[in-house]
Design a protein around this motif. Structure first.
Motif, PDB file in Angstrom:
ATOM      1  N   PRO A 114       1.769  -3.854  -0.642  1.00 24.47           N
ATOM      2  CA  PRO A 114       0.721  -3.033  -1.248  1.00 24.47           C
ATOM      3  C   PRO A 114       0.002  -3.733  -2.393  1.00 24.47           C
ATOM      4  N   ALA A 115      -1.180  -3.231  -2.701  1.00 25.82           N
ATOM      5  CA  ALA A 115      -1.834  -3.606  -3.950  1.00 25.82           C
ATOM      6  C   ALA A 115      -1.053  -2.950  -5.084  1.00 25.82           C
ATOM      7  N   GLN A 116      -0.847  -3.660  -6.168  1.00 27.48           N
ATOM      8  CA  GLN A 116      -0.032  -3.125  -7.243  1.00 27.48           C
ATOM      9  C   GLN A 116      -0.521  -3.602  -8.600  1.00 27.48           C
ATOM     10  N   ALA A 117      -0.198  -2.838  -9.609  1.00 29.81           N
ATOM     11  CA  ALA A 117      -0.613  -3.173 -10.965  1.00 29.81           C
ATOM     12  C   ALA A 117       0.330  -2.504 -11.947  1.00 29.81           C
ATOM     13  N   SER A 118       0.280  -2.959 -13.196  1.00 30.55           N
ATOM     14  CA  SER A 118       1.148  -2.406 -14.229  1.00 30.55           C
ATOM     15  C   SER A 118       0.365  -2.199 -15.514  1.00 30.55           C
ATOM     16  N   LEU A 119       0.714  -1.119 -16.208  1.00 35.79           N
ATOM     17  CA  LEU A 119       0.319  -0.907 -17.584  1.00 35.79           C
ATOM     18  C   LEU A 119       1.566  -1.159 -18.433  1.00 35.79           C
ATOM     19  N   GLU A 120       1.541  -0.788 -19.684  1.00 31.37           N
ATOM     20  CA  GLU A 120       2.706  -1.053 -20.521  1.00 31.37           C
ATOM     21  C   GLU A 120       3.922  -0.248 -20.086  1.00 31.37           C
ATOM     22  N   ASN A 121       3.715   0.983 -19.642  1.00 33.41           N
ATOM     23  CA  ASN A 121       4.835   1.865 -19.299  1.00 33.41           C
ATOM     24  C   ASN A 121       4.805   2.382 -17.867  1.00 33.41           C
ATOM     25  N   ILE A 122       3.798   2.013 -17.093  1.00 34.26           N
ATOM     26  CA  ILE A 122       3.645   2.514 -15.733  1.00 34.26           C
ATOM     27  C   ILE A 122       3.389   1.349 -14.781  1.00 34.26           C
ATOM     28  N   SER A 123       4.100   1.345 -13.685  1.00 37.53           N
ATOM     29  CA  SER A 123       3.804   0.434 -12.580  1.00 37.53           C
ATOM     30  C   SER A 123       3.511   1.273 -11.350  1.00 37.53           C
ATOM     31  N   PHE A 124       2.572   0.821 -10.515  1.00 33.07           N
ATOM     32  CA  PHE A 124       2.256   1.587  -9.323  1.00 33.07           C
ATOM     33  C   PHE A 124       1.817   0.662  -8.198  1.00 33.07           C
ATOM     34  N   ALA A 125       1.875   1.191  -6.973  1.00 32.42           N
ATOM     35  CA  ALA A 125       1.441   0.458  -5.788  1.00 32.42           C
ATOM     36  C   ALA A 125       0.717   1.418  -4.869  1.00 32.42           C
ATOM     37  N   LEU A 126      -0.200   0.875  -4.069  1.00 34.27           N
ATOM     38  CA  LEU A 126      -0.899   1.746  -3.123  1.00 34.27           C
ATOM     39  C   LEU A 126      -1.368   0.955  -1.911  1.00 34.27           C
ATOM     40  N   ASN A 127      -1.506   1.661  -0.828  1.00 38.61           N
ATOM     41  CA  ASN A 127      -2.042   1.136   0.427  1.00 38.61           C
ATOM     42  C   ASN A 127      -3.065   2.115   0.971  1.00 38.61           C
ATOM     43  N   THR A 128      -3.886   1.646   1.883  1.00 39.39           N
ATOM     44  CA  THR A 128      -4.723   2.542   2.661  1.00 39.39           C
ATOM     45  C   THR A 128      -4.104   2.656   4.047  1.00 39.39           C
ATOM     46  N   LYS A 129      -4.143   3.832   4.635  1.00 41.22           N
ATOM     47  CA  LYS A 129      -3.610   3.995   5.978  1.00 41.22           C
ATOM     48  C   LYS A 129      -4.559   3.318   6.959  1.00 41.22           C
ATOM     49  N   GLY A 130      -4.018   2.419   7.746  1.00 43.03           N
ATOM     50  CA  GLY A 130      -4.845   1.688   8.693  1.00 43.03           C
ATOM     51  C   GLY A 130      -4.989   0.229   8.339  1.00 43.03           C
ATOM     52  N   GLY A 131      -4.494  -0.168   7.165  1.00 43.84           N
ATOM     53  CA  GLY A 131      -4.509  -1.577   6.809  1.00 43.84           C
ATOM     54  C   GLY A 131      -5.866  -2.069   6.342  1.00 43.84           C
ATOM     55  N   ASN A 132      -6.212  -1.819   5.102  1.00 46.70           N
ATOM     56  CA  ASN A 132      -7.483  -2.266   4.536  1.00 46.70           C
ATOM     57  C   ASN A 132      -7.210  -2.776   3.123  1.00 46.70           C
ATOM     58  N   PRO A 133      -6.702  -4.018   2.996  1.00 48.02           N
ATOM     59  CA  PRO A 133      -6.280  -4.518   1.683  1.00 48.02           C
ATOM     60  C   PRO A 133      -7.405  -4.606   0.660  1.00 48.02           C
ATOM     61  N   LYS A 134      -8.628  -4.916   1.087  1.00 51.84           N
ATOM     62  CA  LYS A 134      -9.744  -4.987   0.145  1.00 51.84           C
ATOM     63  C   LYS A 134     -10.007  -3.624  -0.491  1.00 51.84           C
ATOM     64  N   ALA A 135      -9.946  -2.579   0.324  1.00 51.70           N
ATOM     65  CA  ALA A 135     -10.143  -1.227  -0.200  1.00 51.70           C
ATOM     66  C   ALA A 135      -9.010  -0.843  -1.140  1.00 51.70           C
ATOM     67  N   ALA A 136      -7.796  -1.272  -0.825  1.00 50.60           N
ATOM     68  CA  ALA A 136      -6.652  -0.973  -1.684  1.00 50.60           C
ATOM     69  C   ALA A 136      -6.819  -1.615  -3.060  1.00 50.60           C
ATOM     70  N   VAL A 137      -7.327  -2.847  -3.077  1.00 52.57           N
ATOM     71  CA  VAL A 137      -7.569  -3.531  -4.352  1.00 52.57           C
ATOM     72  C   VAL A 137      -8.631  -2.789  -5.158  1.00 52.57           C
ATOM     73  N   MET A 138      -9.677  -2.313  -4.473  1.00 57.22           N
ATOM     74  CA  MET A 138     -10.722  -1.555  -5.154  1.00 57.22           C
ATOM     75  C   MET A 138     -10.137  -0.284  -5.774  1.00 57.22           C
ATOM     76  N   LEU A 139      -9.349   0.441  -5.015  1.00 56.95           N
ATOM     77  CA  LEU A 139      -8.753   1.681  -5.493  1.00 56.95           C
ATOM     78  C   LEU A 139      -7.748   1.426  -6.612  1.00 56.95           C
ATOM     79  N   LYS A 140      -7.095   0.282  -6.556  1.00 60.74           N
ATOM     80  CA  LYS A 140      -6.117  -0.056  -7.590  1.00 60.74           C
ATOM     81  C   LYS A 140      -6.748  -0.019  -8.983  1.00 60.74           C
ATOM     82  N   GLU A 141      -7.941  -0.563  -9.103  1.00 63.15           N
ATOM     83  CA  GLU A 141      -8.612  -0.585 -10.408  1.00 63.15           C
ATOM     84  C   GLU A 141      -8.988   0.822 -10.865  1.00 63.15           C
TER      85      GLU A 141
END
Length: 210
Positions: A114-141
């Motif tokens: 998954p696309a993933q990112a961290s803040l100081e106290n929160i880490s998260f990951a996300l995917n799009t159903k169907g496999g769209n990594p570029k969209a996942a990166v966009m949503l991550k921000e």
């Protein structure tokens, strides 16, 4: 369960060994990502793109894939084209119960990274159903931006939660109470301690805020 449902797990990267088969662009991107998160990474391929030359922290093995390569790895990234070699690696991974991902078609593997990112106290990951990594990166921000309002609050209640664990009688009630939007509202108003005093003993609250 829906056919394209996925489930996330979190790992401790420094304890994870990753094996990547392939020396192309996809292999490079995955190697860079796992290295960034402090995994131990080995990559095997007959040929590597030039970008690998500037990639530090990864062990490069130039040569043919052999099944022994995956023996000591937890996660396998199959970054080769569809064909006999990919089929061989998939069979080896299944035989040895490896967690593996296929870049040619994610449905042939066990999921996606998954696309993933961290803040100081929160880490998260996300995917799009169907496999769209570029969209996942966009949503991550977008998600990262929205979570900034919660980051300091989560750090605050993490500290309270850890202290509350020793109060066996009140532990569950305190933990449930502080992990709510209502408590976040009172915290924003500067009433984090006062509102807890309404429901829990003064000595307990004193130790939580000590």
């Amino acid at each position: 369960m829906l056919e394209n449902d996925i489930m996330f797990i979190s790992i401790i990267p420094s304890r994870v060994r990753v094996g990547i088969i392939g020396g192309g662009r996809g292999a490079y991107i995955k190697a860079r990502s796992f290295i960034y998160h402090n995994c131990e990474v080995q990559v095997v391929a007959r040929n590597f793109i030039k970008e690998f030359e500037s990639l530090s922290g990864v062990e490069i093995i130039q040569g043919e894939y052999k099944s022994e390569f995956i023996e000591d790895k937890h996660i396998i990234i199959i970054a080769v084209k569809k064909g006999e070699l990919e089929e061989e690696i998939i069979a080896d991974c299944n035989k040895k119960s490896k967690l593996f991902f296929t870049l040619s078609d994610f449905k042939r593997g066990m999921g996606t990274v998954p696309a993933q990112a961290s803040l100081e106290n929160i880490s998260f990951a996300l995917n799009t159903k169907g496999g769209n990594p570029k969209a996942a990166v966009m949503l991550k921000e977008e998600v990262k931006h929205s979570l900034k309002d919660y980051d300091i609050f989560i750090g605050f209640i993490n500290n309270l939660r850890n202290k509350a664990k020793k109060f066996h009688r009140h532990k569950t009630e305190i933990i449930n109470f502080i992990a709510t939007k209502d408590y976040k509202f009172m915290w924003e108003k500067g009433k984090a301690r006062e509102v807890l005093m309404l429901f829990f003993p003064e000595d307990v609250i004193g130790e939580l805020f000590d």
